[in-house]
Design a protein around this motif. Sequence first.
Motif, PDB file in Angstrom:
ATOM      1  N   ARG A 165      39.918  87.668  38.936  1.00  2.00           N
ATOM      2  CA  ARG A 165      40.814  88.781  38.619  1.00  2.00           C
ATOM      3  C   ARG A 165      41.981  88.205  37.847  1.00  2.00           C
TER       4      ARG A 165
ATOM      5  N   PRO B 160      36.818  91.041  34.900  1.00  3.11           N
ATOM      6  CA  PRO B 160      37.143  92.299  34.205  1.00  3.11           C
ATOM      7  C   PRO B 160      36.021  92.776  33.296  1.00  3.11           C
ATOM      8  N   SER B 216      36.498 100.326  41.136  1.00  8.25           N
ATOM      9  CA  SER B 216      37.627  99.540  40.669  1.00  8.25           C
ATOM     10  C   SER B 216      38.814 100.486  40.533  1.00  8.25           C
TER      11      SER B 216
END
Lengths: 502, 324
Positions: A165, B160, B216
Amino acid sequence: MKITRIRLISQIFFFSLFLFFVFVTEFSYLKGYPVSLFLEADPLVAIATAITTHSLYKGLLWSLVLLIPTLLFGRIFCNWICPYGILHHLVGWLFNYWNPKKRIENNRYRKLYATKYYILTAMAVAAILGSLQIGLLDPIALLFRSFAVSVLPAIDMPTEWVYVRPHLYQLSWVVGFLLLFLVGMNLVIPRFFCRVLCPLGATLGVLSRFSLWRIDRDPDKCTDCDLCLTHCEGASDPHTNLRKSECFVCMNCLEDCPHDAIHFKFLPDLSHEVTSPDITRRRTILAGLVGLLFIPFSRRSGDLTKNFNKMVVRPPGSLAEPDFLERCIKCDQCIRVCPTNVLQPALFQAGIEGIWTPILNMRMGYCELNCVLCGQVCPTGAIQPISIEQKLGIGEFVEQGPVRLGTAFYDRGRCLPWAMDIPCVVCEEVCPTSPKAIFGRDVTVTTRTGETLALRRPYLDPQLCIGCGICEHECPIKDYRAIRVTAVGETRSTDRKFLLSR
Amino acid sequence: MERREFLKRIGLTGAVVAGSTVGALLLHNRPVLNRSRYKTLKSYRIALNSSDVQMAIAHGADLDAMVRASVSEMGGIQKFIQRGDVVVIKPNVAFDRPPELGATTRPETVKAIIQLCKEAGARKILVADNPINQPESCFYKSGVKRAAEEAGAEIVYPYPSQFEDLYIGGEVLTSTWPMFYGPFKNADKVIGVAPVKDHNLCYASMSMKNWYGLLSGSRNQFHQDIHGIISDFPHMIQPTLVILDATRVLTRNGPTGGSLSDVAEGHTVVAGVDMVAIDAYGYELLRKIQGGEGPDTLGYLEKAHARGLGNRDWRSQVWREVNV
């Protein structure tokens, strides 16, 4: 093999080693690597923390490994080992492709280069009085910080090589542009940082007066062509009496001399050198005065005592604030290793003394319950290397209880079940203690339209809260959370207690 | 000035003028938001007859044997996984906890399922989750990373680039939502593997709640309608097979737990295709262990049943129960 070729190998090796350590200072790769080695071998860190704490922490004994060669050969660290010095050397090599005449002029000694000794003086005096500020400009701390806060996140953005992340760092741009500025200054003054600012270079410069070897010019062979200045990294006047304190021992002059007049000589003639740095007593006293006044000016703000900032939540295992500031060198290794991204470099939150020191920002992350990595990598013990048992207050640490970073408080005016009769309690869900510090009470309310609604409203048990901040991190009221952790009640401080019972 | 140079200079300026004009006209008034067609998750379910076993319960002490027995009662792994399949396994690895604390799917269960898939000839097995805590440390401390890699599967971390907006069109997820779509993109089969856990808000987290780990974005706002969002999951994804691991049951302080005393033995593994039926069974078991705490039924089971997304009356289907 030419000596400069050997130096180049050393530079490549140490720069790669530094990059490797930067990269592995991370949850998945850390294992047992001695990632703090550069900082531990840094004599400025060792001396300055010895001044502030009257002790030499853990691995700082490694600084002798650098101290002894400096006492033999001079500032070889600056051009053979220092990763920041190597970076500046590289940038100069890439961009300063001027003609020899201009190069020679650029590498003549200037009065400006004494600045670093005054910086060192001010920082040393501040250290004697208990404020450790060397980390602002110590090259290893500065470079590690730049990588941790700016360079790695920038590399990760297009590649995803660094984080799963993405990590975000407040003031990443300030640290990044500072790095670009200092590196870019090489185009104006070659080795600007090393020659003008570096307090570690200044320390080694002072120590190099004792060195037994140095660059020496043979006046009989010398034709005063000044070609030895063409690639002189330190601007140390090899063409005349060598300024010993400025010489980086890069050995370039040895090879630039067309007449074989320059040698690296054992016990050379003392009358052919400038042994000490080019500083004046009055200016040194003035610099000392700055360091002297720094303490009252910063401490009388009350930033450490009465007026302490609620946002200064320190990592688990941190010492009480005055002791913390005696040790933290702002290297930001803790910030690099923190897996949740909660550790962030402070600007003025912890006062002017706390610039770039680690604080927790619960919007960015939270303190992971079963993690003590920050204390493991701290090279100076500002964050103590506590065990999981100690952090959680289990096993032999039951008596002491868990390490609390602060305390969470509800803002009922912003909390959905409290203010708006909307179900939520994500905070309770993620609260990691057992039993949970956050608990709910089921209530039945009458809505404005007259319907009855069963609702769970959250409360906090301050006896159980450890201030990890995951409640704040997960709160859906994103701009200004309905539950927030502040520093009050933290374990490390007795005067920030607020409960009789903990 | 020579003619050649005159033409060259005029031509160059003219080309830049023409280029800018064409570019500006092309870009002018393009839509502010790019509403291209969104993807959806396909169904990974295989066709079963109503006479086929829909749910198989195995009791015992040997976890591996229970997993095998439950799947074999369902008709064997070959019924669900074909040679050459790419299989995604979705465990619940939400928290950075050791497996003993019951907050995550047991690594042994994940391993047993990977081995079954290997035996069926799966080409590639991916293990994926988007945890609440830091992903790498969740996979590491839960033991799932090690178990999966030892058994020959690959962990897919929630980078991501693994996320995409998918169209859900559910009751709470009405339109699109950013989802952990990467591992599913080329998958042929999907297996959910969830533990049975107490939950502070919805009472129980089991095979349906497990799919929360694909969401998410600002997923923490869904707690405002927790039963609605969970009942959207069987609409959002139709897995090939679901395993509910009720061996190490988190009985209180859920869904995080944190103490060994929060965990109790359930001696049960359930395999099936209807998540609503499986969770209905799981909740009965959890309540029994908890000593009758909590409501008789769960809001999300009622909702999903009413929406026709499954059958909460699990006994009305074809089911098996074995002891191993």
